[in-house]
Design a protein around this motif. Structure first.
Motif, PDB file in Angstrom:
ATOM      1  N   LEU A  50      69.912  55.072   1.717  1.00  0.00           N
ATOM      2  CA  LEU A  50      68.816  54.789   2.640  1.00  0.00           C
ATOM      3  C   LEU A  50      68.515  53.295   2.713  1.00  0.00           C
ATOM      4  N   LYS A  51      68.565  52.623   1.571  1.00  0.00           N
ATOM      5  CA  LYS A  51      68.286  51.179   1.569  1.00  0.00           C
ATOM      6  C   LYS A  51      69.371  50.418   2.311  1.00  0.00           C
ATOM      7  N   GLY A  52      70.618  50.841   2.134  1.00  0.00           N
ATOM      8  CA  GLY A  52      71.722  50.199   2.845  1.00  0.00           C
ATOM      9  C   GLY A  52      71.585  50.335   4.351  1.00  0.00           C
ATOM     10  N   LEU A  85      61.205  53.736   2.327  1.00  0.00           N
ATOM     11  CA  LEU A  85      60.391  54.185   1.205  1.00  0.00           C
ATOM     12  C   LEU A  85      61.347  54.761   0.179  1.00  0.00           C
ATOM     13  N   ALA A  86      61.398  54.137  -0.988  1.00  0.00           N
ATOM     14  CA  ALA A  86      62.417  54.435  -1.994  1.00  0.00           C
ATOM     15  C   ALA A  86      62.555  55.926  -2.250  1.00  0.00           C
ATOM     16  N   GLU A  87      63.781  56.402  -2.186  1.00  0.00           N
ATOM     17  CA  GLU A  87      64.156  57.788  -2.470  1.00  0.00           C
ATOM     18  C   GLU A  87      63.588  58.786  -1.461  1.00  0.00           C
ATOM     19  N   LYS A  88      62.843  58.308  -0.459  1.00  0.00           N
ATOM     20  CA  LYS A  88      62.172  59.226   0.467  1.00  0.00           C
ATOM     21  C   LYS A  88      62.799  59.215   1.863  1.00  0.00           C
ATOM     22  N   PHE A  89      62.695  58.072   2.551  1.00  0.00           N
ATOM     23  CA  PHE A  89      63.175  58.028   3.927  1.00  0.00           C
ATOM     24  C   PHE A  89      63.462  56.597   4.353  1.00  0.00           C
ATOM     25  N   VAL A  90      64.187  56.481   5.477  1.00  0.00           N
ATOM     26  CA  VAL A  90      64.347  55.222   6.181  1.00  0.00           C
ATOM     27  C   VAL A  90      64.081  55.499   7.655  1.00  0.00           C
ATOM     28  N   CYS A  91      63.462  54.536   8.319  1.00  0.00           N
ATOM     29  CA  CYS A  91      63.156  54.671   9.735  1.00  0.00           C
ATOM     30  C   CYS A  91      63.534  53.379  10.433  1.00  0.00           C
ATOM     31  N   PHE A  92      64.141  53.499  11.612  1.00  0.00           N
ATOM     32  CA  PHE A  92      64.500  52.314  12.411  1.00  0.00           C
ATOM     33  C   PHE A  92      64.088  52.597  13.855  1.00  0.00           C
ATOM     34  N   SER A  93      62.803  52.427  14.101  1.00  0.00           N
ATOM     35  CA  SER A  93      62.206  52.880  15.354  1.00  0.00           C
ATOM     36  C   SER A  93      62.190  51.799  16.426  1.00  0.00           C
TER      37      SER A  93
END
Length: 335
Positions: free
Chosen positions: A114-116, A129-137
């Motif tokens: 997710l961080k990558g 949000l670490a270990e939770k999600f990534v968003c690119f809105s």
């Protein structure tokens, strides 16, 4: 460790920070049950990274651009999507709603974490949000500069490679009706918190590049004048605007019930909002283009607006087109 607040606690903290002009970040889930409000100075970049229109806490880093990236999606079969779609259309034809945003979950595989994905992504609103999600809105929720508030709902997506794509989407009666409904809803929403609301721009088109294809996205700009004390009441009026109309529908109360009945899963922070108050102005985005870690399985949540004129196959294709990574393998460093 990042802690969530109750709605009342979040509103109080946002009002307090606004009154004292303390810069802060907020993340509010779709049902406003687990809001997060953090002073910018207290954010640990090991837990949370953000980049909202250039305001960022992401440290300078070298992304491994030589890494070959793969991205595979395993979509919900059309046969499973169809009953959800038909339930929504039936509710629309009964007059229980005029517009419903129907979303689904798509399991994905990629050799990026997710961080990558966050570090490589290019979007107006990026959040990890670490270990939770990534968003690119790509979607703005509201921006307040001085005493002017503006909202930019996005409604209408088409593959940019289709011949005459822009003319096709702008002339499509279903898309036009859907967009008009959302603009009317957002105008009414802003009228609850602002004075002298007007439509600044109507149905303009942006291009959004992805790892698969380019998409054309139709948006409008609705603006208004905020009262002079908007910073001191920031939490109160912001929560009045939720959930965002572009990713729920109209009218909101019954439409939210239809969404929960049709989708059969918890959206969580997907289609919530996130943003920054910098001490003077506010900038926020809608949490779409969203990948969540669900018990170790990366899951992309995507959706689209349904009206009584909608057809199942094009709507299904739209939600699949929105499952993408916003970059190409051949990248230049982001930071």
């Amino acid at each position: 460790m990042i802690h969530t607040l109750s709605t009342a606690e979040a509103i109080q903290r946002m009002n307090d920070y606004g009154h004292r002009r303390i810069p802060f970040l907020f993340i509010i889930d779709f049902l406003t049950q687990k809001p997060i409000v953090l002073a910018l100075q207290d954010i640990d970049h090991a837990d949370l990274l953000y980049d909202f229109n250039g305001k960022t806490n992401a440290p300078a880093t070298n992304v491994n651009l030589e890494k070959s990236i793969f991205f595979h999606k395993h979509p919900l079969p059309f046969e499973s999507y169809l009953p959800k779609f038909e339930y929504v259309v039936n509710q629309l034809k009964r007059g229980n709603s005029f517009l419903v945003n129907l979303s689904i979950c798509t399991k994905i595989e990629t050799n990026l974490d997710l961080k990558g994905i966050f570090l490589r992504s290019k979007a107006k609103y990026k959040l990890w949000l670490a270990e939770k999600f990534v968003c690119f809105s790509p979607e703005i929720f509201v921006q307040v500069k001085g005493d002017r508030i503006a909202s930019f709902p996005m409604k209408g997506t088409i593959d940019a490679d289709i011949v005459g794509a822009e003319s096709l989407i702008l002339s499509n009666l279903k898309e036009a009706a859907e967009h008009a409904t959302i603009v009317d809803l957002i105008r009414n929403d802003l009228s609850m918190v602002a004075q002298k609301v007007w439509v600044e721009r109507y149905r303009y088109v942006d291009t959004i590049p992805t790892n698969q294809k380019s998409l054309l996205q139709v948006s409008s700009e609705i603006a208004g004048q905020m009262p002079l004390n908007w910073r001191e009441t920031l939490g109160d009026w912001l929560f009045r605007l939720l959930p965002a109309g572009s990713i729920s529908g109209a009218p909101k109360p019954r439409t939210l019930e239809i969404i929960q009945e049709a989708e059969g899963y918890e959206r969580g922070y997907y289609t919530g909002i996130a943003g920054i108050f910098d001490g003077e102005n506010l900038d926020s985005g809608v949490l779409i283009r969203f990948i969540e870690n669900i018990e170790g399985q990366l899951t992309f949540k995507s959706g689209g607006g349904i009206t009584a004129r909608s057809e199942a196959l094009p709507e299904y294709q739209e939600v699949l087109d929105k499952v993408y990574l916003p970059f190409l393998n051949e990248l230049t460093p982001v930071y």
